[in-house]
Design a protein around this motif. Structure first.
Motif, PDB file in Angstrom:
ATOM      1  N   PRO A 254       0.811  -1.215   0.000  1.00  0.00           N
ATOM      2  CA  PRO A 254       0.000   0.000   0.000  1.00  0.00           C
ATOM      3  C   PRO A 254       0.853   1.277   0.000  1.00  0.00           C
ATOM      4  N   VAL A 255       1.504   1.537  -1.129  1.00  0.00           N
ATOM      5  CA  VAL A 255       2.319   2.744  -1.224  1.00  0.00           C
ATOM      6  C   VAL A 255       1.816   3.594  -2.385  1.00  0.00           C
ATOM      7  N   THR A 256       1.727   4.878  -2.144  1.00  0.00           N
ATOM      8  CA  THR A 256       1.363   5.845  -3.176  1.00  0.00           C
ATOM      9  C   THR A 256       2.263   7.051  -3.007  1.00  0.00           C
ATOM     10  N   GLY A 257       2.287   7.869  -4.024  1.00  0.00           N
ATOM     11  CA  GLY A 257       3.086   9.091  -3.951  1.00  0.00           C
ATOM     12  C   GLY A 257       4.539   8.843  -4.316  1.00  0.00           C
ATOM     13  N   LYS A 258       5.418   9.560  -3.632  1.00  0.00           N
ATOM     14  CA  LYS A 258       6.839   9.507  -3.977  1.00  0.00           C
ATOM     15  C   LYS A 258       7.690   9.253  -2.747  1.00  0.00           C
ATOM     16  N   VAL A 259       8.864   8.696  -3.001  1.00  0.00           N
ATOM     17  CA  VAL A 259       9.962   8.671  -2.032  1.00  0.00           C
ATOM     18  C   VAL A 259      11.046   9.511  -2.681  1.00  0.00           C
ATOM     19  N   GLY A 260      11.268  10.691  -2.171  1.00  0.00           N
ATOM     20  CA  GLY A 260      12.144  11.637  -2.868  1.00  0.00           C
ATOM     21  C   GLY A 260      11.530  11.963  -4.218  1.00  0.00           C
ATOM     22  N   GLU A 261      12.279  11.692  -5.283  1.00  0.00           N
ATOM     23  CA  GLU A 261      11.773  11.907  -6.642  1.00  0.00           C
ATOM     24  C   GLU A 261      11.239  10.625  -7.269  1.00  0.00           C
ATOM     25  N   PHE A 262      11.267   9.529  -6.522  1.00  0.00           N
ATOM     26  CA  PHE A 262      10.892   8.213  -7.044  1.00  0.00           C
ATOM     27  C   PHE A 262       9.393   7.985  -6.920  1.00  0.00           C
ATOM     28  N   ASP A 263       8.731   7.671  -8.032  1.00  0.00           N
ATOM     29  CA  ASP A 263       7.301   7.346  -8.027  1.00  0.00           C
ATOM     30  C   ASP A 263       7.110   5.932  -7.488  1.00  0.00           C
ATOM     31  N   THR A 264       6.394   5.808  -6.390  1.00  0.00           N
ATOM     32  CA  THR A 264       6.258   4.504  -5.734  1.00  0.00           C
ATOM     33  C   THR A 264       5.513   3.481  -6.586  1.00  0.00           C
ATOM     34  N   GLU A 265       4.695   3.929  -7.538  1.00  0.00           N
ATOM     35  CA  GLU A 265       3.999   2.983  -8.414  1.00  0.00           C
ATOM     36  C   GLU A 265       4.979   2.175  -9.267  1.00  0.00           C
ATOM     37  N   LEU A 266       6.218   2.643  -9.383  1.00  0.00           N
ATOM     38  CA  LEU A 266       7.217   1.935 -10.187  1.00  0.00           C
ATOM     39  C   LEU A 266       7.712   0.659  -9.525  1.00  0.00           C
ATOM     40  N   VAL A 267       7.490   0.518  -8.226  1.00  0.00           N
ATOM     41  CA  VAL A 267       7.895  -0.717  -7.542  1.00  0.00           C
ATOM     42  C   VAL A 267       7.116  -1.889  -8.133  1.00  0.00           C
ATOM     43  N   GLU A 268       5.821  -1.734  -8.291  1.00  0.00           N
ATOM     44  CA  GLU A 268       5.015  -2.799  -8.895  1.00  0.00           C
ATOM     45  C   GLU A 268       5.448  -3.054 -10.332  1.00  0.00           C
ATOM     46  N   GLU A 269       5.751  -2.000 -11.081  1.00  0.00           N
ATOM     47  CA  GLU A 269       6.203  -2.175 -12.467  1.00  0.00           C
ATOM     48  C   GLU A 269       7.493  -2.982 -12.529  1.00  0.00           C
ATOM     49  N   PHE A 270       8.406  -2.730 -11.592  1.00  0.00           N
ATOM     50  CA  PHE A 270       9.665  -3.470 -11.547  1.00  0.00           C
ATOM     51  C   PHE A 270       9.408  -4.947 -11.271  1.00  0.00           C
ATOM     52  N   PHE A 271       8.657  -5.243 -10.208  1.00  0.00           N
ATOM     53  CA  PHE A 271       8.414  -6.639  -9.849  1.00  0.00           C
ATOM     54  C   PHE A 271       7.630  -7.366 -10.943  1.00  0.00           C
ATOM     55  N   LYS A 272       6.692  -6.673 -11.591  1.00  0.00           N
ATOM     56  CA  LYS A 272       5.938  -7.289 -12.684  1.00  0.00           C
ATOM     57  C   LYS A 272       6.863  -7.626 -13.850  1.00  0.00           C
ATOM     58  N   ALA A 273       7.712  -6.683 -14.234  1.00  0.00           N
ATOM     59  CA  ALA A 273       8.636  -6.920 -15.348  1.00  0.00           C
ATOM     60  C   ALA A 273       9.584  -8.068 -15.030  1.00  0.00           C
ATOM     61  N   LEU A 274      10.093  -8.115 -13.810  1.00  0.00           N
ATOM     62  CA  LEU A 274      11.006  -9.169 -13.413  1.00  0.00           C
ATOM     63  C   LEU A 274      10.299 -10.526 -13.420  1.00  0.00           C
ATOM     64  N   ALA A 275       9.128 -10.606 -12.775  1.00  0.00           N
ATOM     65  CA  ALA A 275       8.409 -11.881 -12.665  1.00  0.00           C
ATOM     66  C   ALA A 275       8.011 -12.427 -14.023  1.00  0.00           C
ATOM     67  N   PHE A 276       7.591 -11.554 -14.939  1.00  0.00           N
ATOM     68  CA  PHE A 276       7.097 -12.026 -16.226  1.00  0.00           C
ATOM     69  C   PHE A 276       8.211 -12.299 -17.219  1.00  0.00           C
ATOM     70  N   ASN A 277       9.404 -11.778 -16.976  1.00  0.00           N
ATOM     71  CA  ASN A 277      10.517 -12.011 -17.889  1.00  0.00           C
ATOM     72  C   ASN A 277      11.479 -13.076 -17.402  1.00  0.00           C
ATOM     73  N   MET A 278      11.368 -13.475 -16.143  1.00  0.00           N
ATOM     74  CA  MET A 278      12.253 -14.533 -15.655  1.00  0.00           C
ATOM     75  C   MET A 278      11.843 -15.902 -16.190  1.00  0.00           C
ATOM     76  N   PRO A 279      10.688 -16.403 -16.117  1.00  0.00           N
ATOM     77  CA  PRO A 279       9.538 -16.045 -15.296  1.00  0.00           C
ATOM     78  C   PRO A 279       9.548 -16.790 -13.955  1.00  0.00           C
ATOM     79  N   LEU A 280       8.803 -16.243 -12.992  1.00  0.00           N
ATOM     80  CA  LEU A 280       8.603 -16.897 -11.709  1.00  0.00           C
ATOM     81  C   LEU A 280       7.276 -16.451 -11.130  1.00  0.00           C
ATOM     82  N   THR A 281       6.808 -17.190 -10.138  1.00  0.00           N
ATOM     83  CA  THR A 281       5.601 -16.827  -9.399  1.00  0.00           C
ATOM     84  C   THR A 281       6.063 -16.065  -8.165  1.00  0.00           C
TER      85      THR A 281
END
Length: 190
Positions: free
Chosen positions: A118-145
């Motif tokens: 449950p994170v929204t907004g920013k940490v410094g200049e970092f958009d917290t919504e990008l955390v989900e984008e990172f994990f999604k890209a990693l999981a779907f390109n590895m792939p793993l559950t």
């Protein structure tokens, strides 16, 4: 050491890793908070990791973060599949002050992500919504559950860092060598 380069109109990425390293890293994505998270992942997964990314940061960090997830996922997949003599499953709960985040994963060679952070907004200049984008890209390109689920917490920085650390420890546990396991599947292949 496994290496991969990927160039698009938005990013140029280089990733190199040693799956059974000492947790040493050299990370330069141009996104400071993301670099910090990747360093934490390498350190706690005990993976030696080098990441270089030149991205279109004049737009935002989205392409850089997502594309690093794509390439890192591909390199991890090359290092692991086909799975043999590994534990396969891993889980961990990492805490950081008031935050506790659980990660459970399966080196299944099947892509799936459950993400409940449950994170929204920013940490410094970092958009917290990008955390989900990172994990999604990693999981779907590895792939793993991959399941990343917050148990509690309020501070965005703490929740995200706990997520990366929990992922690292769960990954380290899943990739632990187990000579007795052979192919750890009733199907006979992963």
């Amino acid at each position: 050491m496994i290496e991969k380069r990927r160039s698009t109109r938005e990013t140029e990425i280089y990733v190199a890793l040693n799956l059974y390293g000492k947790g040493e890293s050299s990370i330069e994505t141009g996104v400071g908070f993301f670099d910090h998270m990747l360093e934490a992942f390498a350190r706690h997964a005990l993976i030696d990791l080098e990441v270089e990314c030149k991205g279109d940061l004049h737009v935002d960090a989205h392409h850089s973060v997502e594309d690093v997830g794509i390439v890192l996922g591909q390199v991890l997949g090359e290092a692991i599949y086909p799975v043999r003599n590994l534990e396969r499953f891993g889980d961990a709960v990492a805490v950081m002050d008031e935050a506790a985040v659980e990660c459970a994963l399966d080196l299944s060679n099947r892509a799936f992500l459950v993400y409940e952070l449950p994170v929204t907004g920013k940490v410094g200049e970092f958009d917290t919504e990008l955390v989900e984008e990172f994990f999604k890209a990693l999981a779907f390109n590895m792939p793993l559950t991959l399941h990343v689920v917050a148990q509690r917490g309020r501070n965005r920085h703490h929740l995200i860092e706990a997520a990366f650390k929990a992922f690292a420890v769960a990954f380290r546990r899943a990739t632990a060598v187990n000579e007795r396991s052979g192919v750890p599947s009733t199907k006979g292949v992963l």
